[in-house]
Design a protein around this motif. Structure first.
Motif, short mmCIF file in Angstrom:
data_model
loop_
_atom_site.label_atom_id
_atom_site.label_comp_id
_atom_site.label_asym_id
_atom_site.label_seq_id
_atom_site.Cartn_x
_atom_site.Cartn_y
_atom_site.Cartn_z
N ALA A 186 38.13 47.17 36.55
CA ALA A 186 37.49 47.06 37.87
C ALA A 186 37.68 45.67 38.46
CB ALA A 186 36.00 47.38 37.75
N ALA A 187 37.77 44.65 37.61
CA ALA A 187 37.99 43.29 38.10
C ALA A 187 39.39 43.14 38.67
CB ALA A 187 37.76 42.28 36.97
N LEU A 188 40.36 43.84 38.10
CA LEU A 188 41.71 43.80 38.65
C LEU A 188 41.74 44.49 40.02
CD1 LEU A 188 44.69 43.18 38.57
CD2 LEU A 188 45.03 45.17 37.08
N ALA A 189 41.02 45.60 40.13
CA ALA A 189 40.93 46.27 41.43
C ALA A 189 40.30 45.34 42.47
CB ALA A 189 40.12 47.56 41.30
N LEU A 190 39.27 44.62 42.05
CA LEU A 190 38.62 43.67 42.96
C LEU A 190 39.59 42.57 43.36
CD1 LEU A 190 36.13 42.67 44.46
CD2 LEU A 190 35.39 41.54 42.34
N THR A 191 40.42 42.12 42.44
CA THR A 191 41.43 41.10 42.75
C THR A 191 42.37 41.58 43.84
OG1 THR A 191 41.37 40.27 40.47
CG2 THR A 191 43.26 39.64 41.81
N LEU A 192 42.81 42.82 43.76
CA LEU A 192 43.71 43.36 44.78
C LEU A 192 43.02 43.40 46.14
CD1 LEU A 192 45.40 46.25 42.76
CD2 LEU A 192 46.28 43.95 43.20
N ARG A 193 41.73 43.72 46.15
CA ARG A 193 40.99 43.74 47.41
C ARG A 193 40.83 42.33 47.97
NH1 ARG A 193 35.76 46.55 45.48
NH2 ARG A 193 35.03 45.92 47.56
N VAL A 194 40.57 41.37 47.09
CA VAL A 194 40.48 39.97 47.52
C VAL A 194 41.80 39.51 48.11
CG1 VAL A 194 40.26 37.60 46.66
CG2 VAL A 194 38.60 39.34 45.95
N TRP A 195 42.90 39.84 47.43
CA TRP A 195 44.23 39.48 47.91
C TRP A 195 44.48 40.09 49.28
CZ3 TRP A 195 49.38 42.04 46.17
CH2 TRP A 195 50.46 41.30 46.68
N GLY A 196 44.09 41.35 49.45
CA GLY A 196 44.27 42.00 50.74
C GLY A 196 43.52 41.31 51.85
N ARG A 197 42.32 40.85 51.58
CA ARG A 197 41.54 40.17 52.61
C ARG A 197 42.12 38.79 52.90
NH1 ARG A 197 35.10 40.89 52.14
NH2 ARG A 197 35.34 39.84 54.16
N MET A 198 42.61 38.11 51.89
CA MET A 198 43.23 36.80 52.12
C MET A 198 44.49 36.92 52.97
SD MET A 198 42.98 34.81 48.48
CE MET A 198 41.44 34.11 47.87
N HIS A 199 45.28 37.95 52.72
CA HIS A 199 46.58 38.05 53.36
C HIS A 199 46.59 38.92 54.61
CE1 HIS A 199 49.50 36.18 50.41
NE2 HIS A 199 48.33 36.00 49.86
#
Length: 236
Positions: A186-199
């Motif tokens: 779930a933390a990896l999924a959250l990382t992808l969401r964070v990356w999406g918001r950053m980019h």
């Protein structure tokens, strides 16, 4: 042949190589990734195509070098900015990483497009390329930030459902499990969401979609990053 002569030749070769890469990025900016060709670069530089081949064996060799150097530049900018913030200030480290990436992208828009937006048709990166290594470093750095935030983010409920490692690319999952033992999928999924918001906003800005709509894209991006940090239960 003297050492001074060799040194001069090395400098000239380095300068020519740098000019080739600079022109390749400018061709891509003007005509898209299809515009990158050794023949076009040779024409721009007033060289023969054969002379260009003495610097890069093929277009893909040139693209591999470009991608590697661009990725390395981006990752170094983000890591340097992050490492200037104390490890205890996780929220500020997240925000600083994001703003460093935006600053780098605005200074290197063609590079951003090459690694995050416009793949070169027919190009396949070698498994051992510098670009793949730098991309993995960028991914690891971002996962590390989320891993530091995870205890608070998990308690806050920053994920909507349970994930399994099989939900992700096997190589990525294996890398995360090795680098961050005990970190759940779930933390990896959250990382992808964070990356999406950053980019997300950044990509709109780099591709010219944001500036016609708002006078200060930097302010909008800053607000989005503040909201992102707050959504993780952090301050910064």
């Amino acid at each position: 042949m003297t050492e001074q002569t060799l040194s001069r030749r090395a400098r000239l070769r380095a300068q020519t190589s740098a000019e080739i890469k600079e022109i390749a990025l400018s061709l891509m900016a003007a005509g898209g990734p299809d515009a990158i060709s050794l023949r076009a670069i040779a024409r721009e530089m007033g060289m023969t195509t054969g002379a260009i081949y003495s610097y890069f064996a093929s277009r893909d060799d040139l693209v591999t070098t470009l991608v590697g150097e661009v990725y390395e530049s981006a990752v170094q900018a983000a890591e340097t900015a992050r490492d200037a913030v104390p490890e205890s200030d996780t929220g500020s480290r997240v925000a600083t990483w994001a703003h460093a990436m935006r600053d780098w992208a605005l200074a290197n828009p063609e590079g951003f497009r090459m690694i995050y937006g416009d793949p070169v048709p027919g190009y396949r990166a070698p498994e051992d390329s510098l670009g793949r290594d730098a991309a993995l470093r960028a991914c690891t750095g971002l996962i590390g930030l989320v891993a530091a935030a995870w205890p608070v983010a998990r308690a806050r409920g920053s994920h909507d459902r349970e994930y399994e490692w099989t939900d992700f690319d096997p190589r990525l999952a294996a890398h995360v499990r090795e680098e961050f033992p005990g970190l759940p999928p779930a933390a990896l999924a959250l990382t992808l969401r964070v990356w999406g918001r950053m980019h997300g906003l950044l990509a709109l800005e780099i591709y010219g979609h944001l500036s016609p709509l708002v006078h200060d894209p930097a302010a909008v991006y800053q607000d989005e990053m503040r909201d992102l940090v707050a959504s993780l239960g952090l301050t910064g």
